[in-house]
Design an enzyme around this catalytic site. Structure first.
Site, PDB file in Angstrom:
ATOM      1  N   ALA A 283      -6.958   6.238  -9.023  1.00 45.39           N
ATOM      2  CA  ALA A 283      -6.676   5.116  -9.927  1.00 45.39           C
ATOM      3  C   ALA A 283      -7.704   5.141 -11.057  1.00 45.39           C
ATOM      4  O   ALA A 283      -8.802   5.674 -10.897  1.00 45.39           O
ATOM      5  CB  ALA A 283      -6.752   3.800  -9.157  1.00 45.39           C
TER       6      ALA A 283
ATOM      7  N   GLU B  27     -13.142   6.577  -2.284  1.00 45.34           N
ATOM      8  CA  GLU B  27     -13.300   5.172  -2.675  1.00 45.34           C
ATOM      9  C   GLU B  27     -14.586   4.557  -2.153  1.00 45.34           C
ATOM     10  O   GLU B  27     -15.186   3.693  -2.799  1.00 45.34           O
ATOM     11  CB  GLU B  27     -12.099   4.346  -2.169  1.00 45.34           C
ATOM     12  CG  GLU B  27     -10.791   4.586  -2.910  1.00 45.34           C
ATOM     13  CD  GLU B  27      -9.953   5.718  -2.348  1.00 45.34           C
ATOM     14  OE1 GLU B  27     -10.496   6.553  -1.583  1.00 45.34           O
ATOM     15  OE2 GLU B  27      -8.746   5.770  -2.654  1.00 45.34           O
TER      16      GLU B  27
ATOM     17  N   GLY C 296      -6.286   7.456  -5.133  1.00 42.86           N
ATOM     18  CA  GLY C 296      -4.854   7.203  -5.322  1.00 42.86           C
ATOM     19  C   GLY C 296      -4.061   8.478  -5.546  1.00 42.86           C
ATOM     20  O   GLY C 296      -2.867   8.532  -5.233  1.00 42.86           O
TER      21      GLY C 296
ATOM     22  N   GLU D 244      -3.314   9.700  -2.228  1.00 39.34           N
ATOM     23  CA  GLU D 244      -2.337   8.777  -1.629  1.00 39.34           C
ATOM     24  C   GLU D 244      -0.932   9.012  -2.182  1.00 39.34           C
ATOM     25  O   GLU D 244       0.048   9.003  -1.436  1.00 39.34           O
ATOM     26  CB  GLU D 244      -2.793   7.322  -1.848  1.00 39.34           C
ATOM     27  CG  GLU D 244      -4.036   6.995  -1.025  1.00 39.34           C
ATOM     28  CD  GLU D 244      -4.695   5.678  -1.404  1.00 39.34           C
ATOM     29  OE1 GLU D 244      -4.848   5.409  -2.614  1.00 39.34           O
ATOM     30  OE2 GLU D 244      -5.063   4.918  -0.491  1.00 39.34           O
TER      31      GLU D 244
END
Ligand code: CO8
Length: 262
Positions: free
Chosen positions: A69, A136, A113, A116
């Site tokens: 992200a 993260e 992300g 993911e």
């Protein structure tokens, strides 16, 4: 539709084609902004709804599938931005609505992300340059788009805890050994391989391909007895399709099947 953060194209020679989505914010290592996730979702749903498309490939560039992200945007958020306005959450589950098979073709970094999103795809093919990670923890947060749930399902608790708690990266060889990816190929052959797999899927009967995907995904949501009952119903239902008659008929007649996708 015109996109600014992704590129799309349709490739293939057969009646069913492959929809290719390339994440395209190269200066930011394909960091996943709200706009990119909106566009990725829209492109996925458009290909999924297109009767001329049999499979979808999602890829990045040679340096990064996606480095996570967009930290430059998230850094300004407080709790209410993240929670109430739905920033960085409202558009991350769109991929789960896609019923056709989605292949992630990963070169370079697939972090946070990005890892993911790759794990949300149905098949994960990696270049030998690929690096996966959930870093993260190093930013003072935890994965927020399924990393703590899909990673243990893919590679088991021991490796998942290691990855999520330390934030270390896993190279392509370890990812294949661990079961995170199904194939590793030299970087210059990544798209050739991904498109060949997609083309193979496009040549099969779409009802059985879509139901096979549905059944495997169901195994992550249900217990064994219910899952097997679900699979049995899908199995039975395929005997109502022209493709079952064509597939079995072609085998007995020793010819290549021509699936009708009906
Ligand atoms: N966000 C924003 N910009 C990024 C990101 C990112 N995630 N990753 C890289 N960039 C930018 C860099 O800032 C840099 O920009 P600039 O040139 O303007 O300085 C450019 O991309 C190139 O990056 P580097 O110079 O750092 O390149 P390196 O080759 O040295 O390093 C790395 C590459 C290892 C990928 C490094 O950039 C890195 O560690 N990036 C961050 C990785 C990360 O921590 N990702 C996790 C983010 S958090 C997350 O994904 C949570 C998802 C939650 C989803 C929730 C939904 C509900």
């Amino acid at each position: 539709m015109t996109y600014e953060t992704i590129l799309t194209e349709t490739v293939g020679a057969g009646p069913l084609k492959t929809g290719v989505i390339r994440l395209n914010r190269p200066k930011q290592m394909n960091a996943l902004s709200d706009q990119l996730m909106d566009e990725l979702g829209a492109a996925l749903l458009a290909f999924d709804a297109d009767d001329g498309i049999g499979a979808i490939v999602v890829t990045g560039n040679e340096r990064a599938f996606a480095a996570g992200a967009d930290i430059s945007i998230m850094a300004k958020y407080d709790y209410m931005d993240a929670f109430k306005k739905g920033h960085i959450s409202r558009n991350w589950e769109t991929m789960r609505q896609v019923r056709k098979p989605v292949i992630a073709a990963v070169a370079g970094f697939a972090l946070g992300g990005g890892c993911e999103v790759a794990m949300m795809c149905d098949m994960l093919i990696a270049a030998d340059t690929a690096k996966f990670g959930q870093p993260e923890i190093k930013l003072g947060i935890v994965p927020g788009a399924g990393g703590t749930q899909r990673l243990p399902r893919a590679i088991g608790k021991a490796k998942a805890m290691d990855m999520v708690l330390t934030g270390r990266m896993m190279d392509a060889a370890e990812a294949e050994r661990s079961g995170l990816v199904s194939r590793v190929v030299p970087a210059d052959q990544l798209m050739t391989e991904a498109l060949a797999v997609a083309e193979q899927l496009c040549g099969l009967g779409m009802p059985s391909v879509m139901m096979a995907k549905d059944a495997v995904n169901r195994s992550f949501e249900t217990g064994l007895t219910d899952g097997i009952a679900y699979e049995r119903r899908l199995f039975h239902s395929l005997f109502g399709t022209e493709d079952q008659r064509e597939g079995m008929g072609a085998f007995l007649e020793k010819r290549k099947p021509e699936f009708k996708n009906r």
